[in-house]
Design a protein around this motif. Structure first.
Motif, mmCIF file in Angstrom:
data_model
loop_
_atom_site.group_PDB
_atom_site.id
_atom_site.type_symbol
_atom_site.label_atom_id
_atom_site.label_comp_id
_atom_site.label_asym_id
_atom_site.label_seq_id
_atom_site.Cartn_x
_atom_site.Cartn_y
_atom_site.Cartn_z
ATOM 1 N N VAL A 41 69.385 -75.824 -3.125
ATOM 2 C CA VAL A 41 70.130 -74.568 -3.304
ATOM 3 C C VAL A 41 70.001 -74.074 -4.746
ATOM 4 O O VAL A 41 69.707 -72.896 -5.000
ATOM 5 N N ALA A 42 70.156 -74.981 -5.697
ATOM 6 C CA ALA A 42 70.070 -74.590 -7.113
ATOM 7 C C ALA A 42 68.680 -74.057 -7.432
ATOM 8 O O ALA A 42 68.519 -73.068 -8.156
ATOM 9 N N HIS A 43 67.673 -74.698 -6.855
ATOM 10 C CA HIS A 43 66.294 -74.272 -7.085
ATOM 11 C C HIS A 43 66.093 -72.829 -6.616
ATOM 12 O O HIS A 43 65.498 -72.005 -7.305
ATOM 13 N N ASN A 44 66.637 -72.538 -5.430
ATOM 14 C CA ASN A 44 66.509 -71.168 -4.902
ATOM 15 C C ASN A 44 67.202 -70.162 -5.807
ATOM 16 O O ASN A 44 66.694 -69.073 -6.039
ATOM 17 N N VAL A 45 68.376 -70.554 -6.330
ATOM 18 C CA VAL A 45 69.112 -69.645 -7.219
ATOM 19 C C VAL A 45 68.289 -69.370 -8.477
ATOM 20 O O VAL A 45 68.102 -68.218 -8.876
ATOM 21 N N THR A 46 67.732 -70.421 -9.086
ATOM 22 C CA THR A 46 66.982 -70.206 -10.340
ATOM 23 C C THR A 46 65.718 -69.409 -10.064
ATOM 24 O O THR A 46 65.336 -68.539 -10.840
ATOM 25 N N ASN A 47 65.081 -69.659 -8.931
ATOM 26 C CA ASN A 47 63.873 -68.898 -8.615
ATOM 27 C C ASN A 47 64.187 -67.435 -8.409
ATOM 28 O O ASN A 47 63.461 -66.557 -8.874
ATOM 29 N N HIS A 48 65.282 -67.175 -7.728
ATOM 30 C CA HIS A 48 65.692 -65.799 -7.471
ATOM 31 C C HIS A 48 65.940 -65.074 -8.799
ATOM 32 O O HIS A 48 65.488 -63.958 -9.003
ATOM 33 N N ALA A 52 69.901 -77.763 -20.148
ATOM 34 C CA ALA A 52 68.765 -77.725 -19.210
ATOM 35 C C ALA A 52 69.144 -78.302 -17.851
ATOM 36 O O ALA A 52 68.462 -78.056 -16.853
ATOM 37 N N THR A 53 70.250 -79.027 -17.809
ATOM 38 C CA THR A 53 70.675 -79.684 -16.565
ATOM 39 C C THR A 53 70.876 -78.666 -15.439
ATOM 40 O O THR A 53 71.584 -77.681 -15.610
ATOM 41 N N GLY A 54 70.243 -78.915 -14.328
ATOM 42 C CA GLY A 54 70.399 -78.027 -13.169
ATOM 43 C C GLY A 54 69.438 -76.851 -13.195
ATOM 44 O O GLY A 54 69.261 -76.165 -12.184
ATOM 45 N N ILE A 55 68.824 -76.589 -14.335
ATOM 46 C CA ILE A 55 67.989 -75.390 -14.468
ATOM 47 C C ILE A 55 66.501 -75.743 -14.546
ATOM 48 O O ILE A 55 65.681 -75.131 -13.871
ATOM 49 N N TYR A 56 66.165 -76.688 -15.411
ATOM 50 C CA TYR A 56 64.757 -77.009 -15.648
ATOM 51 C C TYR A 56 64.377 -78.346 -15.014
ATOM 52 O O TYR A 56 65.230 -79.213 -14.821
ATOM 53 N N GLY A 57 63.090 -78.452 -14.706
ATOM 54 C CA GLY A 57 62.582 -79.701 -14.138
ATOM 55 C C GLY A 57 62.768 -79.725 -12.644
ATOM 56 O O GLY A 57 63.529 -78.937 -12.077
ATOM 57 N N PRO A 58 62.065 -80.671 -11.971
ATOM 58 C CA PRO A 58 62.194 -80.768 -10.520
ATOM 59 C C PRO A 58 63.649 -81.047 -10.140
ATOM 60 O O PRO A 58 64.280 -81.929 -10.727
ATOM 61 N N GLN A 59 64.172 -80.286 -9.221
ATOM 62 C CA GLN A 59 65.581 -80.388 -8.762
ATOM 63 C C GLN A 59 66.574 -80.289 -9.920
ATOM 64 O O GLN A 59 67.657 -80.862 -9.872
ATOM 65 N N GLY A 60 66.176 -79.593 -10.979
ATOM 66 C CA GLY A 60 67.084 -79.403 -12.113
ATOM 67 C C GLY A 60 67.306 -80.669 -12.912
ATOM 68 O O GLY A 60 68.339 -80.826 -13.572
ATOM 69 N N ARG A 61 66.324 -81.578 -12.893
ATOM 70 C CA ARG A 61 66.506 -82.877 -13.565
ATOM 71 C C ARG A 61 66.237 -82.811 -15.060
ATOM 72 O O ARG A 61 66.261 -83.845 -15.735
ATOM 73 N N GLY A 62 65.961 -81.620 -15.576
ATOM 74 C CA GLY A 62 65.852 -81.460 -17.031
ATOM 75 C C GLY A 62 64.422 -81.392 -17.535
ATOM 76 O O GLY A 62 63.458 -81.565 -16.787
ATOM 77 N N ARG A 63 64.310 -81.147 -18.839
ATOM 78 C CA ARG A 63 63.000 -80.966 -19.486
ATOM 79 C C ARG A 63 62.229 -82.278 -19.589
ATOM 80 O O ARG A 63 61.008 -82.293 -19.501
ATOM 81 N N VAL A 64 62.950 -83.375 -19.816
ATOM 82 C CA VAL A 64 62.261 -84.666 -19.933
ATOM 83 C C VAL A 64 61.533 -84.948 -18.619
ATOM 84 O O VAL A 64 60.353 -85.338 -18.613
ATOM 85 N N ALA A 65 62.214 -84.704 -17.494
ATOM 86 C CA ALA A 65 61.604 -84.926 -16.186
ATOM 87 C C ALA A 65 60.472 -83.919 -15.957
ATOM 88 O O ALA A 65 59.428 -84.264 -15.398
ATOM 89 N N SER A 90 78.549 -64.834 -21.057
ATOM 90 C CA SER A 90 78.971 -65.700 -22.157
ATOM 91 C C SER A 90 79.255 -67.149 -21.771
ATOM 92 O O SER A 90 79.155 -68.021 -22.613
ATOM 93 N N SER A 91 79.591 -67.420 -20.523
ATOM 94 C CA SER A 91 79.933 -68.811 -20.204
ATOM 95 C C SER A 91 78.659 -69.622 -19.967
ATOM 96 O O SER A 91 77.548 -69.092 -19.979
ATOM 97 N N ASN A 92 78.841 -70.922 -19.718
ATOM 98 C CA ASN A 92 77.700 -71.801 -19.432
ATOM 99 C C ASN A 92 77.531 -72.030 -17.931
ATOM 100 O O ASN A 92 76.843 -72.961 -17.528
ATOM 101 N N ASP A 93 78.152 -71.176 -17.133
ATOM 102 C CA ASP A 93 78.109 -71.311 -15.675
ATOM 103 C C ASP A 93 76.785 -70.706 -15.180
ATOM 104 O O ASP A 93 76.767 -69.753 -14.392
ATOM 105 N N TYR A 94 75.673 -71.306 -15.656
ATOM 106 C CA TYR A 94 74.354 -70.683 -15.509
ATOM 107 C C TYR A 94 73.941 -70.381 -14.074
ATOM 108 O O TYR A 94 73.198 -69.441 -13.819
ATOM 109 N N LEU A 95 74.381 -71.193 -13.117
ATOM 110 C CA LEU A 95 73.971 -71.008 -11.726
ATOM 111 C C LEU A 95 75.073 -70.340 -10.899
ATOM 112 O O LEU A 95 74.963 -70.261 -9.677
ATOM 113 N N SER A 96 76.126 -69.895 -11.578
ATOM 114 C CA SER A 96 77.299 -69.302 -10.903
ATOM 115 C C SER A 96 77.890 -70.271 -9.873
ATOM 116 O O SER A 96 78.468 -69.850 -8.874
#
Ligand SMILES: Cc1ncc(COP(=O)(O)O)c(C=O)c1O
Length: 310
Positions: free
Chosen positions: A300-307, A219-232, A40-46
């Motif tokens: 590190v964030a990239h590895n977490v999202t890929n995992h 989208a911050t931290g999750i999408y785009g190169p290095q989590g830079r978002g959808r615009v990036a 339920s929280s927005n702590d998407y990457l833990s």
């Protein structure tokens, strides 16, 4: 019961009956991380429970010259840490400038309350965040606020054509249109059709007086190169007037950064009330956000999202 008490109680009771009464969740359930899975929280990457981030934060904190408070509004005390983070984030996100706000709410409310001018038009997705509504309501574009169906490019096109038809100033470029969307809507997990919106703008506003404002909170931290978002991710940085990245969701901190051009930044520093009349983020907060950006930059964030995607 006083007249005020009676009115407030009646409003709450009406919410209760409609099953929309808000209450704070049980605080013990959020700290019992061992037995519960967080859906339920927005702590998407833990990040909030990451030992690596925690260690980094404590280590930087122990070395930092200033950690407590910030001393006042940015216009009164412009701390080095705040300034450095803005320079870093402008570079990281590929933007001419960056401006910190105490929250994403403040950034949206501040931007939309002061940037659209008297004759301008504001268009927004029907699911846009409450902070944009608050800003637009306070703006000078009083009778020119329109919504379109969620993520529906047909509905948006129809609205834009109607506005162009009714308002010659949009055609001759003497007034501006602002379009507010979220790159990722959290309730349904839907992406805004950013590339299609840009195409519509290029086609119907060749004078460049239609401006896209993208809220990348989810989208911050999750999408785009290095989590830079959808615009990036879509390479649309130059097509967007302002992008908002918040620190309170995947980055496990507090605050937000608005990426925009030099003139808009300067104007916000002069007119955005949620920025001018408030104490800026504490130094510890800036350090926390900075450490989270380290995790995006070092992969590190990239590895977490890929995992998570496996
Ligand atoms: C899309 C969107 N924009 C802005 C905000 C506000 O951000 P903050 O929590 O930093 O005030 C939120 C958070 O609820 C959000 O979901």
């Amino acid at each position: 019961m006083s007249a005020l008490d009676a009115k407030l109680a009646a409003a709450l009771s009406s919410r209760e009956q409609r099953q929309i009464r808000r209450r704070l969740p049980d605080p013990t359930s959020s700290s019992d991380s061992s037995s519960l899975i967080d859906f339920s929280s927005n702590d998407y990457l833990s990040f909030s429970s990451s030992p690596m981030l925690r260690d980094r934060f404590l280590s930087v904190l122990s070395e930092a010259p200033d950690i407590l408070g910030s001393g006042g509004s940015r216009l009164l005390v412009n701390g080095q840490a705040h300034n450095q983070l803005e320079v870093r984030l402008a570079h990281f996100f590929g933007s001419p400038t960056a401006l910190l706000f105490n929250s994403g709410f403040d950034a949206n409310a501040g931007f939309f309350a002061c940037i659209p001018q008297q004759e301008d038009v504001v268009v927004y997705d029907e699911y846009i965040h409450a902070s944009v509504h608050d800003g637009v309501r306070a703006s000078r574009a009083k009778n020119a606020q329109f919504s379109f169906s969620h993520n529906c490019i047909i509905s948006l096109r129809k609205l834009l054509l109607r506005l162009i038809d009714e308002r010659p100033s949009l055609v001759d470029g003497t007034c501006s249109l602002f379009l507010a969307v979220e790159s990722l809507y959290s309730m349904d997990g839907t992406f805004a059709p950013l590339a299609e919106i840009v195409e519509l703008f290029d086609r119907y506003f060749p004078r460049g007086n239609a401006h896209l404002v993208v809220d990348e909170a989810h989208a911050t931290g999750i999408y785009g190169p290095q989590g830079r978002g959808r615009v990036a991710q879509l390479g649309l940085e130059d097509k967007v007037l302002a992008r908002l990245h918040t620190f309170g969701k995947a980055l496990a901190a507090t605050g937000a950064v608005l990426l925009t051009n030099v003139l808009i930044r300067d104007y916000l520093l002069n007119y955005a009330r949620p920025l001018i009349y408030t104490t800026s983020l504490s130094n510890a907060n800036i350090i926390a956000a900075s450490c989270s950006f380290d995790m995006l930059e070092n992969g590190v964030a990239h590895n977490v999202t890929n995992h998570h995607r496996l």
